[in-house]
Design a protein around this motif. Structure first.
Motif, PDB file in Angstrom:
ATOM      1  N   ALA A  20       0.831  -1.202   0.000  1.00 29.06           N
ATOM      2  CA  ALA A  20       0.000   0.000   0.000  1.00 29.06           C
ATOM      3  C   ALA A  20       0.867   1.254   0.000  1.00 29.06           C
ATOM      4  O   ALA A  20       0.567   2.238  -0.696  1.00 29.06           O
ATOM      5  CB  ALA A  20      -0.926  -0.005   1.221  1.00 29.06           C
ATOM      6  N   GLU A  24       1.173   4.188  -2.868  1.00 30.51           N
ATOM      7  CA  GLU A  24       0.858   5.566  -2.499  1.00 30.51           C
ATOM      8  C   GLU A  24       2.015   6.513  -2.830  1.00 30.51           C
ATOM      9  O   GLU A  24       1.815   7.573  -3.440  1.00 30.51           O
ATOM     10  CB  GLU A  24       0.522   5.632  -1.012  1.00 30.51           C
ATOM     11  N   ARG A  28       1.849   9.411  -5.740  1.00 31.98           N
ATOM     12  CA  ARG A  28       1.676  10.773  -5.236  1.00 31.98           C
ATOM     13  C   ARG A  28       2.968  11.459  -4.810  1.00 31.98           C
ATOM     14  O   ARG A  28       2.965  12.667  -4.552  1.00 31.98           O
ATOM     15  CB  ARG A  28       0.689  10.756  -4.059  1.00 31.98           C
ATOM     16  N   SER A  34      -0.321   9.986   1.752  1.00 29.69           N
ATOM     17  CA  SER A  34      -1.121  10.052   2.974  1.00 29.69           C
ATOM     18  C   SER A  34      -1.042   8.730   3.745  1.00 29.69           C
ATOM     19  O   SER A  34      -1.332   7.668   3.180  1.00 29.69           O
ATOM     20  CB  SER A  34      -2.584  10.353   2.626  1.00 29.69           C
ATOM     21  N   THR A  35      -0.666   8.824   5.019  1.00 29.11           N
ATOM     22  CA  THR A  35      -0.644   7.612   5.847  1.00 29.11           C
ATOM     23  C   THR A  35      -2.058   7.114   6.104  1.00 29.11           C
ATOM     24  O   THR A  35      -2.258   5.908   6.328  1.00 29.11           O
ATOM     25  CB  THR A  35       0.071   7.883   7.187  1.00 29.11           C
ATOM     26  N   ASN A  36      -3.043   7.990   6.051  1.00 31.88           N
ATOM     27  CA  ASN A  36      -4.437   7.558   6.184  1.00 31.88           C
ATOM     28  C   ASN A  36      -4.830   6.643   5.030  1.00 31.88           C
ATOM     29  O   ASN A  36      -5.439   5.590   5.232  1.00 31.88           O
ATOM     30  CB  ASN A  36      -5.380   8.765   6.218  1.00 31.88           C
ATOM     31  N   ARG A  37      -4.467   7.054   3.808  1.00 32.64           N
ATOM     32  CA  ARG A  37      -4.784   6.232   2.639  1.00 32.64           C
ATOM     33  C   ARG A  37      -4.003   4.922   2.664  1.00 32.64           C
ATOM     34  O   ARG A  37      -4.520   3.869   2.272  1.00 32.64           O
ATOM     35  CB  ARG A  37      -4.493   7.002   1.345  1.00 32.64           C
ATOM     36  N   ILE A  38      -2.754   4.988   3.097  1.00 24.79           N
ATOM     37  CA  ILE A  38      -1.933   3.768   3.156  1.00 24.79           C
ATOM     38  C   ILE A  38      -2.555   2.761   4.114  1.00 24.79           C
ATOM     39  O   ILE A  38      -2.699   1.576   3.793  1.00 24.79           O
ATOM     40  CB  ILE A  38      -0.486   4.108   3.588  1.00 24.79           C
ATOM     41  N   LYS A  40      -5.667   2.588   5.146  1.00 26.17           N
ATOM     42  CA  LYS A  40      -6.942   2.117   4.604  1.00 26.17           C
ATOM     43  C   LYS A  40      -6.728   1.075   3.516  1.00 26.17           C
ATOM     44  O   LYS A  40      -7.394   0.032   3.482  1.00 26.17           O
ATOM     45  CB  LYS A  40      -7.743   3.297   4.058  1.00 26.17           C
ATOM     46  N   ALA A  41      -5.778   1.347   2.608  1.00 26.92           N
ATOM     47  CA  ALA A  41      -5.495   0.401   1.523  1.00 26.92           C
ATOM     48  C   ALA A  41      -4.922  -0.906   2.059  1.00 26.92           C
ATOM     49  O   ALA A  41      -5.136  -1.973   1.476  1.00 26.92           O
ATOM     50  CB  ALA A  41      -4.527   1.026   0.525  1.00 26.92           C
ATOM     51  N   LYS A  46      -4.888   3.140  11.265  1.00 28.45           N
ATOM     52  CA  LYS A  46      -3.667   3.934  11.259  1.00 28.45           C
ATOM     53  C   LYS A  46      -2.871   3.700  12.536  1.00 28.45           C
ATOM     54  O   LYS A  46      -1.634   3.652  12.516  1.00 28.45           O
ATOM     55  CB  LYS A  46      -4.017   5.416  11.112  1.00 28.45           C
ATOM     56  N   LYS A  56       5.488   8.798   8.712  1.00 27.79           N
ATOM     57  CA  LYS A  56       5.589   8.680   7.249  1.00 27.79           C
ATOM     58  C   LYS A  56       7.046   8.638   6.830  1.00 27.79           C
ATOM     59  O   LYS A  56       7.419   7.869   5.931  1.00 27.79           O
ATOM     60  CB  LYS A  56       4.858   9.844   6.572  1.00 27.79           C
TER      61      LYS A  56
END
Length: 209
Positions: A20, A24, A28, A34-38, A40-41, A46, A56
């Motif tokens: 993930a 990411e 990007r 984004s650690t939030n997106r990482i 989630k993926a 988190k 990060k």
């Protein structure tokens, strides 16, 4: 700061985080990642992700080490450098890269990133890691090959350059296709078949009977 030796990178949860994060950062860049997106993926919270890596920056630097180690162990060190036929060697190279991408689909995208962040501290750490890495490049695949296989009258140095350019272009084309594909649905055997035919066509063009 956590190191690779402290993580079991074969653990599915860790692999999910790594993949993930590779995706990411590849898509990007460092600043916009984004650690939030990482998290989630990766399918975790988190808070749990930060149980393994604290920030990060730490995750980013860990990925650099992971990619360096993985590419060295599962790609470069597994190439049969005793194989002197350039097209057989290139097929080996493609096959090993695809095997590596089955586990880490974004690993080559990440390693090809022009890494430059707004943090001078991170840039210095990245530069330091780069100096510690062994120097590998596509040109290495063309060293010590059997040049007697080429057609009589051809300029072998020029032929090697043409094959190299074709190899880089074809690799980039495949990577671009894979980037936009659902990695669970990729037909890797079809890719290998395509690569094999491509290299056989080049063999016909450059090699004698």
């Amino acid at each position: 700061m956590i190191t690779l030796t402290e993580l079991n990178t074969n653990e599915p949860k860790i692999q999910n985080i790594l993949n993930a994060a590779l995706k990411e950062f590849s898509q990007r860049g460092y600043e916009e990642a984004s650690t939030n997106r990482i998290a989630k993926a990766a399918g975790i919270s988190k808070a749990l992700m930060f149980h393994y890596v604290k920030s990060k920056e730490e995750l980013f630097l860990l990925l650099l080490d992971y990619c360096q180690k993985t590419i060295a162990e599962d790609y470069w060190n597994r190439l049969d450098w005793q194989e002197k036929d350039i097209f057989k060697r290139l097929l080996q190279s493609y096959t090993l890269q695809i095997d590596l991408m089955k586990q880490n689909p974004w690993i080559f995208d990440f390693t090809n990133l022009p890494i430059e962040t707004k943090s001078e501290v991170i840039n210095q750490k990245v530069a330091h890691k780069a100096k510690q890495q062994p120097s590998h490049c596509a040109e290495d695949l063309f060293k010590d090959i059997d040049e007697t296989k080429f057609r009589t009258g051809l300029d072998v140095a020029r032929c090697k350059q043409l094959i190299l350019w074709g190899n880089i272009g074809f690799t980039n084309e495949i990577l671009e296709e894979l980037k936009h594909a659902d990695h669970d649905q990729i037909d890797y055997q079809a890719i290998i078949n395509k690569l094999t035919q491509y290299l056989e066509d080049l063999r016909t063009v450059f090699y004698g009977e």
